[in-house]
Design a protein around this motif. Structure first.
Motif, PDB file in Angstrom:
ATOM      1  N   PHE A 188       0.813  -1.216   0.000  1.00  0.00           N
ATOM      2  CA  PHE A 188       0.000   0.000   0.000  1.00  0.00           C
ATOM      3  C   PHE A 188       0.849   1.270   0.000  1.00  0.00           C
ATOM      4  N   GLU A 189       2.163   1.137   0.142  1.00  0.00           N
ATOM      5  CA  GLU A 189       3.050   2.308   0.071  1.00  0.00           C
ATOM      6  C   GLU A 189       3.454   2.627  -1.363  1.00  0.00           C
ATOM      7  N   PHE A 190       3.030   1.804  -2.324  1.00  0.00           N
ATOM      8  CA  PHE A 190       3.430   2.029  -3.716  1.00  0.00           C
ATOM      9  C   PHE A 190       2.986   3.393  -4.261  1.00  0.00           C
ATOM     10  N   PRO A 191       1.770   3.883  -3.951  1.00  0.00           N
ATOM     11  CA  PRO A 191       1.407   5.230  -4.457  1.00  0.00           C
ATOM     12  C   PRO A 191       2.354   6.331  -4.004  1.00  0.00           C
ATOM     13  N   LEU A 192       2.957   6.181  -2.837  1.00  0.00           N
ATOM     14  CA  LEU A 192       3.915   7.194  -2.394  1.00  0.00           C
ATOM     15  C   LEU A 192       5.148   7.214  -3.293  1.00  0.00           C
ATOM     16  N   ILE A 193       5.565   6.045  -3.778  1.00  0.00           N
ATOM     17  CA  ILE A 193       6.696   6.001  -4.715  1.00  0.00           C
ATOM     18  C   ILE A 193       6.333   6.704  -6.015  1.00  0.00           C
ATOM     19  N   VAL A 194       5.087   6.494  -6.484  1.00  0.00           N
ATOM     20  CA  VAL A 194       4.632   7.164  -7.701  1.00  0.00           C
ATOM     21  C   VAL A 194       4.629   8.675  -7.507  1.00  0.00           C
ATOM     22  N   LEU A 195       4.119   9.141  -6.378  1.00  0.00           N
ATOM     23  CA  LEU A 195       4.094  10.582  -6.111  1.00  0.00           C
ATOM     24  C   LEU A 195       5.503  11.144  -5.971  1.00  0.00           C
ATOM     25  N   ALA A 237      -9.503  -8.294  -4.254  1.00  0.00           N
ATOM     26  CA  ALA A 237      -9.594  -7.215  -3.258  1.00  0.00           C
ATOM     27  C   ALA A 237      -8.300  -6.417  -3.205  1.00  0.00           C
ATOM     28  N   LEU A 238      -7.159  -7.114  -3.152  1.00  0.00           N
ATOM     29  CA  LEU A 238      -5.877  -6.410  -3.098  1.00  0.00           C
ATOM     30  C   LEU A 238      -5.602  -5.667  -4.392  1.00  0.00           C
ATOM     31  N   ALA A 239      -5.879  -6.295  -5.546  1.00  0.00           N
ATOM     32  CA  ALA A 239      -5.595  -5.655  -6.830  1.00  0.00           C
ATOM     33  C   ALA A 239      -6.452  -4.408  -7.027  1.00  0.00           C
ATOM     34  N   ILE A 240      -7.733  -4.472  -6.651  1.00  0.00           N
ATOM     35  CA  ILE A 240      -8.610  -3.306  -6.820  1.00  0.00           C
ATOM     36  C   ILE A 240      -8.150  -2.162  -5.924  1.00  0.00           C
ATOM     37  N   CYS A 241      -7.744  -2.470  -4.688  1.00  0.00           N
ATOM     38  CA  CYS A 241      -7.250  -1.418  -3.793  1.00  0.00           C
ATOM     39  C   CYS A 241      -5.979  -0.773  -4.343  1.00  0.00           C
ATOM     40  N   LEU A 242      -5.072  -1.588  -4.878  1.00  0.00           N
ATOM     41  CA  LEU A 242      -3.843  -1.021  -5.436  1.00  0.00           C
ATOM     42  C   LEU A 242      -4.128  -0.176  -6.675  1.00  0.00           C
ATOM     43  N   CYS A 243      -5.074  -0.621  -7.509  1.00  0.00           N
ATOM     44  CA  CYS A 243      -5.440   0.167  -8.692  1.00  0.00           C
ATOM     45  C   CYS A 243      -6.061   1.500  -8.290  1.00  0.00           C
ATOM     46  N   ALA A 244      -6.948   1.461  -7.284  1.00  0.00           N
ATOM     47  CA  ALA A 244      -7.569   2.703  -6.824  1.00  0.00           C
ATOM     48  C   ALA A 244      -6.530   3.670  -6.262  1.00  0.00           C
ATOM     49  N   LEU A 245      -5.570   3.156  -5.504  1.00  0.00           N
ATOM     50  CA  LEU A 245      -4.517   4.013  -4.970  1.00  0.00           C
ATOM     51  C   LEU A 245      -3.633   4.562  -6.086  1.00  0.00           C
ATOM     52  N   TYR A 246      -3.399   3.764  -7.109  1.00  0.00           N
ATOM     53  CA  TYR A 246      -2.561   4.230  -8.223  1.00  0.00           C
ATOM     54  C   TYR A 246      -3.243   5.382  -8.968  1.00  0.00           C
ATOM     55  N   PHE A 247      -4.525   5.235  -9.273  1.00  0.00           N
ATOM     56  CA  PHE A 247      -5.226   6.307  -9.990  1.00  0.00           C
ATOM     57  C   PHE A 247      -5.393   7.545  -9.109  1.00  0.00           C
ATOM     58  N   ALA A 248      -5.531   7.337  -7.792  1.00  0.00           N
ATOM     59  CA  ALA A 248      -5.567   8.497  -6.898  1.00  0.00           C
ATOM     60  C   ALA A 248      -4.228   9.229  -6.914  1.00  0.00           C
TER      61      ALA A 248
END
Length: 317
Positions: A188-195, A237-248
Motif C-alpha cells: 500500500f506504500e506504492f502510491p507514495l513512490i509514484v508521487l 480485493a488487493l488488486a482493486i485497492c492497489l489500482c484505486a490508490l494508483y489512480f488516486a
C-alpha cells in the motif's frame, strides 16, 4: 540590579545544516541518537512483552472464529506447540514487534533529526507529507490483510473435508499472519513512490496515466502471487485497492503538474520521435548603430634604469 542575558549559540540543527559541525561531532550526535532510540525500543519491548498474549489472541481470531477450529466437545480453539519453548519465543517476537510500533514516534524522530539537516526546506516539507500518508496507508493494508486472512483460511479449511482434522501450529500460523500483514502494508506504500517520482520531476502525470494498463496487469499479477489462497476473492480485493490508490496518485500528480506549469513548455505537445517545426520566415535586418572612432592611447612613461648593484645595498646587507 540588572542581569545580563546569556546569548545562546546556534543549535545542533543549525550547525549541522550550515556545515560548521565537525566529523567527530556528527559521530557523537549519531551515538547519542542511537542510544535514545535503543532506550525507547527497550522500554517499548517491555510493554510489548506485557501485551504479547492479547496480541497473539487477536491474531488468532481469523482462525478461531471458524467452526473447523473449535473443539466439538469444549468449543475451545487450540493450537499445536511442537517445541517446549515455542510459545515463549513467539511471545518475545511479538513483544519486539509491538515494542517497535510503540516506540516508533521516538526512534523515527531520532532518525529524522539526524537526516533532516542535510535536506533542503522543500525536501523536508515533502518528507513530512509522505510520512503523514505512510502510516494510514500501512494501517489500511494491515486491515485488508487481516480480512483476506479470514476469508482465505475459511476457503482452505473447507477444502480439507470432514474426514481430516486440521490443527495449526502456533508459530507457523502467527508468522503467516504477520508476514501477510507486512506484505500488504508495504504494497500500500506504492502510491507514495509514484508521487515521489512525480514530485521530483522524473515522471509526468500524463506519462503515469499512459502506463495504466501495465500498472493494472502488474497489480493483479502481484496480488495473485502474494495472496495465500487461490480463490479470486483475496486477489481481486488487493488488486482493486492497489489500482484505486494508483489512480488516486495519478490524480494528485496532475494537480502537482498544473501547479508547477508542467506541460506548457515549448514543443510539449510533440512526441519524442517527432521533428519540431522550423520557422523559415525571413526577418528584416535593421541597420546597425554608428561606431565611433577609437581614441589613441597615450604613450607610456619611460621606465628608469636600475641603479648599480653597489648603490642598492649597504655594508650590512
Amino acid at each position: 540590579m540588572a542581569f545580563a542575558l546569556r546569548k545562546r549559540g546556534p543549535s545542533n540543527f543549525e550547525r549541522a545544516s550550515d556545515g560548521s559541525m565537525t566529523l567527530i561531532e556528527h559521530i557523537r550526535e549519531l551515538r547519542n541518537r542511537l542510544f535514545r532510540a535503543s532506550l525507547a525500543i527497550l522500554v517499548g519491548f517491555g510493554f510489548g512483552i506485557w501485551l504479547a498474549t492479547p496480541v497473539r489472541k487477536l491474531l488468532s481470531e481469523p482462525y478461531c472464529d471458524l467452526p473447523q477450529a473449535q473443539d466439538p466437545e469444549t468449543g475451545v480453539c487450540k493450537f499445536v506447540q511442537l517445541g517446549v519453548a515455542d510459545v515463549f519465543l513467539l511471545n518475545l517476537k511479538i513483544g519486539l514487534w509491538v515494542g517497535l510500533i510503540i516506540a516508533a514516534p521516538i526512534w523515527l524522530y531520532q532518525l529524522w533529526a539526524f537526516i533532516a539537516p542535510g535536506l533542503h526546506r522543500h525536501e523536508r516539507r515533502y518528507a513530512y507529507v509522505f510520512t503523514a500518508l505512510a502510516a494510514p496507508l500501512f494501517a489500511a493494508g494491515a486491515v485488508l490483510a487481516f480480512f483476506v486472512t479470514t476469508k482465505g483460511l475459511e476457503f482452505l479449511l473447507n477444502i480439507s473435508g470432514d474426514d481430516i482434522a486440521t490443527t495449526l501450529e502456533v508459530t507457523r500460523y502467527i508468522s503467516f499472519v504477520t508476514n501477510l500483514i507486512l506484505l500488504f502494508g508495504v504494497a500500500f506504500e506504492f502510491p507514495l513512490i509514484v508521487l515521489m517520482l512525480n514530485f521530483v520531476g522524473l515522471v509526468s502525470a500524463k506519462r503515469l496515466l499512459g502506463w495504466w494498463r501495465i500498472a493494472v496487469f502488474v497489480f493483479f499479477a502481484f496480488s495473485a502471487v502474494v495472496t495465500p489462497t487461490p480463490d479470486p476473492f483475496g486477489m481481486t480485493a488487493l488488486a482493486i485497492c492497489l489500482c484505486a490508490l494508483y489512480f488516486a496518485a495519478v490524480g494528485v500528480a496532475f494537480l502537482n503538474d498544473r501547479r508547477r506549469g508542467r506541460g506548457k513548455e515549448i514543443y510539449s505537445d510533440l512526441a519524442d520521435d517527432e521533428v519540431s517545426p522550423l520557422d523559415l520566415t525571413p526577418e528584416p535586418v535593421e541597420a546597425g548603430q554608428r561606431v565611433d572612432g577609437v581614441t589613441p592611447v597615450d604613450a607610456p612613461d619611460p621606465v628608469a634604469a636600475p641603479a648599480p648593484i653597489e648603490r642598492r645595498y649597504d655594508d650590512m646587507t
